[in-house]
Design a protein around this motif. Sequence first.
Motif, mmCIF file in Angstrom:
data_model
loop_
_atom_site.group_PDB
_atom_site.id
_atom_site.type_symbol
_atom_site.label_atom_id
_atom_site.label_comp_id
_atom_site.label_asym_id
_atom_site.label_seq_id
_atom_site.Cartn_x
_atom_site.Cartn_y
_atom_site.Cartn_z
ATOM 1 N N GLY A 1 8.042 -8.456 4.988
ATOM 2 C CA GLY A 1 7.045 -7.790 4.153
ATOM 3 C C GLY A 1 7.464 -6.463 3.583
ATOM 4 N N GLY A 2 8.373 -5.739 4.256
ATOM 5 C CA GLY A 2 8.748 -4.422 3.752
ATOM 6 C C GLY A 2 7.553 -3.491 3.723
ATOM 7 N N ARG A 3 7.194 -3.038 2.528
ATOM 8 C CA ARG A 3 6.065 -2.110 2.389
ATOM 9 C C ARG A 3 4.723 -2.848 2.384
ATOM 10 N NH1 ARG A 3 9.505 -0.143 -1.788
ATOM 11 N NH2 ARG A 3 8.039 -0.832 -3.393
ATOM 12 N N ILE A 4 4.755 -4.162 2.398
ATOM 13 C CA ILE A 4 3.502 -4.927 2.365
ATOM 14 C C ILE A 4 3.317 -5.613 3.718
ATOM 15 C CG2 ILE A 4 2.208 -6.758 1.217
ATOM 16 C CD1 ILE A 4 3.699 -6.161 -1.304
ATOM 17 N N LYS A 5 2.533 -4.975 4.567
ATOM 18 C CA LYS A 5 2.289 -5.501 5.906
ATOM 19 C C LYS A 5 0.840 -5.253 6.290
ATOM 20 C CE LYS A 5 7.027 -5.022 7.599
ATOM 21 N NZ LYS A 5 7.928 -4.528 8.659
ATOM 22 N N THR A 6 0.370 -6.053 7.232
ATOM 23 C CA THR A 6 -1.002 -5.921 7.736
ATOM 24 C C THR A 6 -0.974 -5.954 9.252
ATOM 25 O OG1 THR A 6 -1.869 -7.075 5.779
ATOM 26 C CG2 THR A 6 -3.338 -6.884 7.688
ATOM 27 N N ASP A 7 -1.561 -4.937 9.866
ATOM 28 C CA ASP A 7 -1.679 -4.892 11.321
ATOM 29 C C ASP A 7 -3.055 -5.379 11.758
ATOM 30 O OD1 ASP A 7 0.851 -3.787 11.571
ATOM 31 O OD2 ASP A 7 0.106 -1.727 11.516
ATOM 32 N N LYS A 8 -3.139 -5.848 12.986
ATOM 33 C CA LYS A 8 -4.413 -6.179 13.609
ATOM 34 C C LYS A 8 -4.670 -5.168 14.721
ATOM 35 C CE LYS A 8 -4.016 -11.146 12.686
ATOM 36 N NZ LYS A 8 -3.981 -12.517 13.274
ATOM 37 N N LEU A 9 -5.825 -4.491 14.654
ATOM 38 C CA LEU A 9 -6.117 -3.448 15.636
ATOM 39 C C LEU A 9 -7.622 -3.347 15.839
ATOM 40 C CD1 LEU A 9 -5.046 -1.044 17.387
ATOM 41 C CD2 LEU A 9 -5.404 0.398 15.357
ATOM 42 N N ASP A 10 -8.073 -3.499 17.072
ATOM 43 C CA ASP A 10 -9.478 -3.271 17.447
ATOM 44 C C ASP A 10 -10.457 -4.055 16.576
ATOM 45 O OD1 ASP A 10 -8.527 -1.488 19.358
ATOM 46 O OD2 ASP A 10 -8.787 0.267 18.054
ATOM 47 N N GLY A 11 -10.090 -5.277 16.223
ATOM 48 C CA GLY A 11 -10.978 -6.105 15.418
ATOM 49 C C GLY A 11 -10.900 -5.843 13.933
ATOM 50 N N HIS B 1 -0.823 -1.656 5.352
ATOM 51 C CA HIS B 1 -0.011 -0.437 5.359
ATOM 52 C C HIS B 1 -0.130 0.227 3.996
ATOM 53 C CE1 HIS B 1 2.857 -1.360 8.945
ATOM 54 N NE2 HIS B 1 1.682 -1.933 9.117
ATOM 55 N N GLY B 2 -1.140 1.042 3.824
ATOM 56 C CA GLY B 2 -1.411 1.645 2.533
ATOM 57 C C GLY B 2 -2.350 0.760 1.729
ATOM 58 N N PHE B 3 -3.227 1.397 0.958
ATOM 59 C CA PHE B 3 -4.139 0.626 0.121
ATOM 60 C C PHE B 3 -3.360 -0.008 -1.021
ATOM 61 C CE2 PHE B 3 -7.053 0.608 -3.633
ATOM 62 C CZ PHE B 3 -7.778 -0.514 -3.234
ATOM 63 N N GLN B 4 -3.354 -1.326 -1.057
ATOM 64 C CA GLN B 4 -2.631 -2.071 -2.079
ATOM 65 C C GLN B 4 -3.502 -3.231 -2.534
ATOM 66 O OE1 GLN B 4 1.719 -2.738 -1.000
ATOM 67 N NE2 GLN B 4 0.893 -2.223 1.001
ATOM 68 N N VAL B 5 -3.249 -3.663 -3.768
ATOM 69 C CA VAL B 5 -3.937 -4.845 -4.283
ATOM 70 C C VAL B 5 -2.921 -5.740 -4.967
ATOM 71 C CG1 VAL B 5 -6.109 -3.594 -4.603
ATOM 72 C CG2 VAL B 5 -4.515 -3.829 -6.538
ATOM 73 N N LEU B 6 -3.290 -6.998 -5.107
ATOM 74 C CA LEU B 6 -2.515 -7.962 -5.884
ATOM 75 C C LEU B 6 -3.259 -8.200 -7.180
ATOM 76 C CD1 LEU B 6 -0.229 -10.117 -6.144
ATOM 77 C CD2 LEU B 6 -1.854 -11.741 -5.140
ATOM 78 N N ASN B 7 -2.572 -8.049 -8.313
ATOM 79 C CA ASN B 7 -3.203 -8.369 -9.579
ATOM 80 C C ASN B 7 -2.922 -9.827 -9.910
ATOM 81 O OD1 ASN B 7 -3.655 -8.574 -12.570
ATOM 82 N ND2 ASN B 7 -4.226 -6.432 -12.254
ATOM 83 N N THR B 8 -3.974 -10.581 -10.156
ATOM 84 C CA THR B 8 -3.824 -12.023 -10.363
ATOM 85 C C THR B 8 -3.097 -12.358 -11.657
ATOM 86 O OG1 THR B 8 -6.013 -12.152 -11.403
ATOM 87 C CG2 THR B 8 -5.888 -12.520 -9.017
ATOM 88 N N ALA B 9 -2.937 -11.386 -12.563
ATOM 89 C CA ALA B 9 -2.233 -11.643 -13.817
ATOM 90 C C ALA B 9 -0.727 -11.453 -13.707
ATOM 91 C CB ALA B 9 -2.786 -10.735 -14.923
ATOM 92 N N TYR B 10 -0.234 -10.961 -12.577
ATOM 93 C CA TYR B 10 1.207 -10.776 -12.434
ATOM 94 C C TYR B 10 1.934 -12.105 -12.656
ATOM 95 C CZ TYR B 10 0.994 -6.050 -10.343
ATOM 96 O OH TYR B 10 0.825 -4.709 -10.114
ATOM 97 N N GLY C 1 -5.689 -10.144 4.475
ATOM 98 C CA GLY C 1 -4.823 -8.985 4.357
ATOM 99 C C GLY C 1 -3.613 -9.208 3.476
ATOM 100 N N MET C 2 -3.061 -8.100 2.986
ATOM 101 C CA MET C 2 -1.931 -8.156 2.065
ATOM 102 C C MET C 2 -0.677 -8.753 2.698
ATOM 103 S SD MET C 2 -2.793 -7.092 -0.975
ATOM 104 C CE MET C 2 -1.260 -6.554 -1.761
ATOM 105 N N GLY C 3 -0.591 -8.699 4.020
ATOM 106 C CA GLY C 3 0.554 -9.295 4.707
ATOM 107 C C GLY C 3 0.665 -10.786 4.509
ATOM 108 N N GLU C 4 -0.404 -11.426 4.031
ATOM 109 C CA GLU C 4 -0.346 -12.862 3.761
ATOM 110 C C GLU C 4 0.576 -13.184 2.587
ATOM 111 O OE1 GLU C 4 -2.018 -15.595 5.465
ATOM 112 O OE2 GLU C 4 -1.805 -13.910 6.862
ATOM 113 N N ILE C 5 0.841 -12.198 1.729
ATOM 114 C CA ILE C 5 1.692 -12.454 0.558
ATOM 115 C C ILE C 5 3.144 -12.709 0.975
ATOM 116 C CG2 ILE C 5 2.607 -11.418 -1.558
ATOM 117 C CD1 ILE C 5 -0.152 -10.052 -1.872
ATOM 118 N N PRO C 6 3.810 -11.782 1.688
ATOM 119 C CA PRO C 6 5.170 -12.110 2.141
ATOM 120 C C PRO C 6 5.194 -13.289 3.114
ATOM 121 C CG PRO C 6 4.400 -10.047 3.117
ATOM 122 C CD PRO C 6 3.432 -10.401 2.045
#
Length: 422
Positions: free
Chosen positions: A46-56, A61-70, A208-213
């Motif tokens: 994932g590099g800079r695109i990762k998702t942690d699970k913590l306390d539910g 890792h940072g506010f990020q979005v995926l643009n569907t037009a990419y 979460g964004m980690g699903e992309i990588p």
Amino acid sequence: MEKTGTQGMEDRIYIIGAGLAGLVAALELERAGFSPCILEASDSVGGRIKTDKLDGFLLDHGFQVLNTAYPEAQRYLDLNALNLRTFTPGAVIFEGEDFYLLSDPARSPLRALAMAFSKVGTLGDKLKILKLTRSLKNLSNEEIFAKPSLPTHQYLKDYGFSDLIISNFFKPFFRGIFLEKYLNTSSRIFEFVFKMFAMGHAAVPERGMGEIPAMIRRQLGKTQIYFNSKVAQVEGKTIHLENGEVIEGDRIIVAVQPDLVMKQLQGQFSSPQSVINLYFSLQNSFLGKPIIGLLPGDGLVNNLVFMDDVSKTYSENGRALLSVTVLESSLGEKELIEAVKKELEEISGVHSKYFQFVKSYYIQHALPFLEDPKYSIPMTECKIADHVYLAGDYLLHGSINAAMTSGRIAAEAVIHSYMPTH
């Protein structure tokens, strides 16, 4: 691109870095018949695109979005399988205890006209947004990046936008994307991002964004990934790992910023943009909808969003999850948390004691800073030395689309290197 014959199929092709660029490079190499190896410094892709699970909670890792037009997202991702959850177009602008809604004029023209005389901007500003949207939709991405480059703040002034909408909307919205306060980022990147938002939707995968990588990794069948294998240096075709191991490769793709592993390139890259992302939990969201909140001015908080408003899966413990972006701060973590909570109290009316701190992320290499951003490059330009190739968004511009593009181009260059020259 198909490979003919078997020459080179057994060659050792190493990719340094399992971010999006490295994963896409591996995928393209596999499709051409190769079996590459990825050396990854961390314990996950994932590099800079990762998702942690913590306390539910799910914490990107940072506010990020995926643009569907990419275009590259459409090439490499099954957007339906990601169960994307989209943001409401527009933003909530906070000004002290007041707030104003800025709708997307292209998608909600009646609502935009109804607020034409709001404090966010003028009627003329709304009409200019419509005009800009139409003009950019008629340009290809390559045409946008072939235009002269201006600082975005100058571009907006030259286009005729009022100081009001520049201060209240464009600055807080786009500095949260560019990760710099003064909108010095190239107008090429502004136009590309603006076009993508006009044509697609800002979204996050349900989990979460980690699903992309992770989705790209699942497409790999012949690639070996070695985790916790940090590369210290690349010398010619030799890879030195931090643990002392030495590896010889026939082809190497450096899918991290190369000055980190190639001493001869140190000092040749601009300092990257950094960002601080803090998460808080609250009993309930004070936005109540999947929309970004913007804070104009010179406070610490640039933007905020309740992630469980966008995807309920981000919180599985019944509490609201608030993501806060701070562009820069010299405060220590404890002082920063308290200062941010005070700013949140001022805009929401909710006492600061009710904002429970969850976790912070200090991301030093969040985005590359580029004076001459590009949409694409010829594959010959990603070759840095004999048998060594580069991949990464720093070659083009900072975006998910650019990272994927760079990985594809690097793989094409490696594949082409095995083609007969006569």
